[in-house]
Design a protein around this motif. Structure first.
Motif, PDB file in Angstrom:
ATOM      1  N   HIS A  65     -72.654   6.513  22.272  1.00 13.46           N
ATOM      2  CA  HIS A  65     -72.940   5.612  21.157  1.00 13.46           C
ATOM      3  C   HIS A  65     -72.391   6.174  19.850  1.00 13.46           C
ATOM      4  O   HIS A  65     -71.747   5.450  19.077  1.00 13.46           O
ATOM      5  CB  HIS A  65     -74.449   5.392  21.040  1.00 13.46           C
ATOM      6  CG  HIS A  65     -74.842   4.556  19.862  1.00 13.46           C
ATOM      7  ND1 HIS A  65     -74.623   3.201  19.811  1.00 13.46           N
ATOM      8  CD2 HIS A  65     -75.419   4.893  18.679  1.00 13.46           C
ATOM      9  CE1 HIS A  65     -75.048   2.728  18.651  1.00 13.46           C
ATOM     10  NE2 HIS A  65     -75.532   3.729  17.943  1.00 13.46           N
ATOM     11  N   ARG A  66     -72.620   7.445  19.591  1.00 11.34           N
ATOM     12  CA  ARG A  66     -72.170   8.047  18.328  1.00 11.34           C
ATOM     13  C   ARG A  66     -70.650   8.077  18.228  1.00 11.34           C
ATOM     14  O   ARG A  66     -70.073   7.790  17.165  1.00 11.34           O
ATOM     15  CB  ARG A  66     -72.744   9.457  18.188  1.00 11.34           C
ATOM     16  CG  ARG A  66     -74.244   9.484  17.966  1.00 11.34           C
ATOM     17  CD  ARG A  66     -74.704  10.854  17.530  1.00 11.34           C
ATOM     18  NE  ARG A  66     -76.152  10.927  17.388  1.00 11.34           N
ATOM     19  CZ  ARG A  66     -76.803  11.961  16.855  1.00 11.34           C
ATOM     20  NH1 ARG A  66     -76.117  13.014  16.419  1.00 11.34           N
ATOM     21  NH2 ARG A  66     -78.117  11.958  16.756  1.00 11.34           N
TER      22      ARG A  66
ATOM     23  N   ILE B 174     -65.002   2.531  25.203  1.00 11.90           N
ATOM     24  CA  ILE B 174     -65.163   3.894  24.693  1.00 11.90           C
ATOM     25  C   ILE B 174     -66.384   4.550  25.328  1.00 11.90           C
ATOM     26  O   ILE B 174     -66.322   5.693  25.798  1.00 11.90           O
ATOM     27  CB  ILE B 174     -65.298   3.887  23.162  1.00 11.90           C
ATOM     28  CG1 ILE B 174     -63.970   3.492  22.502  1.00 11.90           C
ATOM     29  CG2 ILE B 174     -65.756   5.251  22.637  1.00 11.90           C
ATOM     30  CD1 ILE B 174     -64.069   3.243  21.009  1.00 11.90           C
ATOM     31  N   GLU B 175     -67.487   3.829  25.361  1.00 11.60           N
ATOM     32  CA  GLU B 175     -68.711   4.386  25.941  1.00 11.60           C
ATOM     33  C   GLU B 175     -68.543   4.655  27.431  1.00 11.60           C
ATOM     34  O   GLU B 175     -69.035   5.655  27.958  1.00 11.60           O
ATOM     35  CB  GLU B 175     -69.876   3.435  25.680  1.00 11.60           C
ATOM     36  CG  GLU B 175     -70.255   3.353  24.201  1.00 11.60           C
ATOM     37  CD  GLU B 175     -71.408   2.412  23.935  1.00 11.60           C
ATOM     38  OE1 GLU B 175     -71.825   1.678  24.865  1.00 11.60           O
ATOM     39  OE2 GLU B 175     -71.912   2.408  22.780  1.00 11.60           O
ATOM     40  N   GLY B 176     -67.812   3.774  28.127  1.00 15.72           N
ATOM     41  CA  GLY B 176     -67.548   4.001  29.545  1.00 15.72           C
ATOM     42  C   GLY B 176     -66.708   5.245  29.767  1.00 15.72           C
ATOM     43  O   GLY B 176     -66.950   6.018  30.703  1.00 15.72           O
ATOM     44  N   HIS B 177     -65.717   5.452  28.915  1.00 11.86           N
ATOM     45  CA  HIS B 177     -64.862   6.643  28.999  1.00 11.86           C
ATOM     46  C   HIS B 177     -65.701   7.908  28.836  1.00 11.86           C
ATOM     47  O   HIS B 177     -65.533   8.882  29.581  1.00 11.86           O
ATOM     48  CB  HIS B 177     -63.788   6.565  27.907  1.00 11.86           C
ATOM     49  CG  HIS B 177     -62.716   7.593  28.039  1.00 11.86           C
ATOM     50  ND1 HIS B 177     -61.540   7.367  28.711  1.00 11.86           N
ATOM     51  CD2 HIS B 177     -62.634   8.864  27.566  1.00 11.86           C
ATOM     52  CE1 HIS B 177     -60.776   8.458  28.658  1.00 11.86           C
ATOM     53  NE2 HIS B 177     -61.423   9.378  27.959  1.00 11.86           N
ATOM     54  N   VAL B 178     -66.630   7.872  27.884  1.00 10.96           N
ATOM     55  CA  VAL B 178     -67.503   9.030  27.652  1.00 10.96           C
ATOM     56  C   VAL B 178     -68.399   9.270  28.861  1.00 10.96           C
ATOM     57  O   VAL B 178     -68.606  10.421  29.279  1.00 10.96           O
ATOM     58  CB  VAL B 178     -68.363   8.823  26.387  1.00 10.96           C
ATOM     59  CG1 VAL B 178     -69.421   9.922  26.267  1.00 10.96           C
ATOM     60  CG2 VAL B 178     -67.480   8.806  25.147  1.00 10.96           C
ATOM     61  N   ARG B 179     -68.919   8.213  29.450  1.00 11.62           N
ATOM     62  CA  ARG B 179     -69.798   8.383  30.614  1.00 11.62           C
ATOM     63  C   ARG B 179     -69.052   9.023  31.783  1.00 11.62           C
ATOM     64  O   ARG B 179     -69.613   9.863  32.499  1.00 11.62           O
ATOM     65  CB  ARG B 179     -70.411   7.045  31.013  1.00 11.62           C
ATOM     66  CG  ARG B 179     -71.586   6.631  30.135  1.00 11.62           C
ATOM     67  CD  ARG B 179     -72.329   5.447  30.718  1.00 11.62           C
ATOM     68  NE  ARG B 179     -71.549   4.227  30.627  1.00 11.62           N
ATOM     69  CZ  ARG B 179     -71.585   3.407  29.586  1.00 11.62           C
ATOM     70  NH1 ARG B 179     -72.357   3.686  28.552  1.00 11.62           N
ATOM     71  NH2 ARG B 179     -70.851   2.313  29.583  1.00 11.62           N
ATOM     72  N   VAL B 180     -67.799   8.627  31.983  1.00  9.83           N
ATOM     73  CA  VAL B 180     -67.011   9.253  33.054  1.00  9.83           C
ATOM     74  C   VAL B 180     -66.810  10.735  32.762  1.00  9.83           C
ATOM     75  O   VAL B 180     -66.987  11.588  33.639  1.00  9.83           O
ATOM     76  CB  VAL B 180     -65.651   8.547  33.227  1.00  9.83           C
ATOM     77  CG1 VAL B 180     -64.771   9.316  34.219  1.00  9.83           C
ATOM     78  CG2 VAL B 180     -65.841   7.116  33.715  1.00  9.83           C
TER      79      VAL B 180
END
Length: 201
Positions: free
Chosen positions: A187-188, A95-101
């Motif tokens: 993170h959130r 999930i965090e990786g998806h957000v970073r992209v």
């Protein structure tokens, strides 16, 4: 309007500038409503000069869509590579990786999510196949988490679609100069989305 690029600008930098400018226009106006002439004007180039760098505006759309697809798969692979990591933690990292992209380039992300429909065949079918495979990777991860008792969801497919839909809303509101950094947002979102799936909260 951007200044005319001089002949000393490296070809790679010039193409990158064309891609950035086109992506911003695609996001603001939509792919269909953006013409090559408008793109050339925004870049400070003659239309003929622009065609010496790219064949069509769809060439740029193709690079944006398939470039981000590759980034999503790469980050997912990194998040899930360690076999010893608990499934719930892998999902958190995915999930965090998806957000970073999504937050690396919000304009490109918006184009990726909404303008892919203008890809012509066979690129459109190939893109949809990649999207389905990526969604399937999340679905399989959630299913594995349920199987080992780390996650719970009455409908794995529905849980996956809800998770990805929540994440993919991000480009519509994310601002690079906002109060939260991409890592804080990642993170959130992970905390909130995992909250409904974890068996032990």
């Amino acid at each position: 309007m951007l200044p005319t690029m001089t002949p000393t600008v490296p070809l790679r930098s010039r193409k990158a500038q064309i891609d950035r400018t086109a992506t911003a226009l695609f996001r603001a106006r939509g792919f269909a409503a953006t013409s090559m002439r408008e793109l050339a004007t925004e870049l400070g180039l003659e239309a003929g000069s622009l065609y010496s760098h790219i064949k069509s505006k769809e060439e740029i759309l193709h690079r944006v869509c398939f470039g981000l697809a590759e980034d999503f798969f790469t980050d997912f692979a990194v998040a899930t590579a360690d076999a010893s990591t608990p499934v719930a933690e892998k999902l958190r990292q995915a999930i965090e990786g998806h957000v970073r992209v999504l937050t690396r380039d919000s304009a490109a992300s918006a184009v990726f999510l909404h303008e892919w429909r203008h890809l012509s065949e066979p690129a459109r079918t190939e893109f949809l196949s990649l999207r389905d495979r990526y969604e399937g990777s999340f679905r399989a991860l959630i299913a594995r988490g349920i199987a080992v008792g780390e996650l719970h969801a009455p409908d794995t497919a529905f849980a996956t679609l809800t998770l990805l839909a929540s994440l993919n809303w991000l480009p519509s509101w994310y601002r690079p100069d906002g109060k939260l950094t991409p890592d804080e947002i990642a993170h959130r979102l992970a905390e909130q989305l995992l909250g409904g799936l974890l068996t032990n909260k």
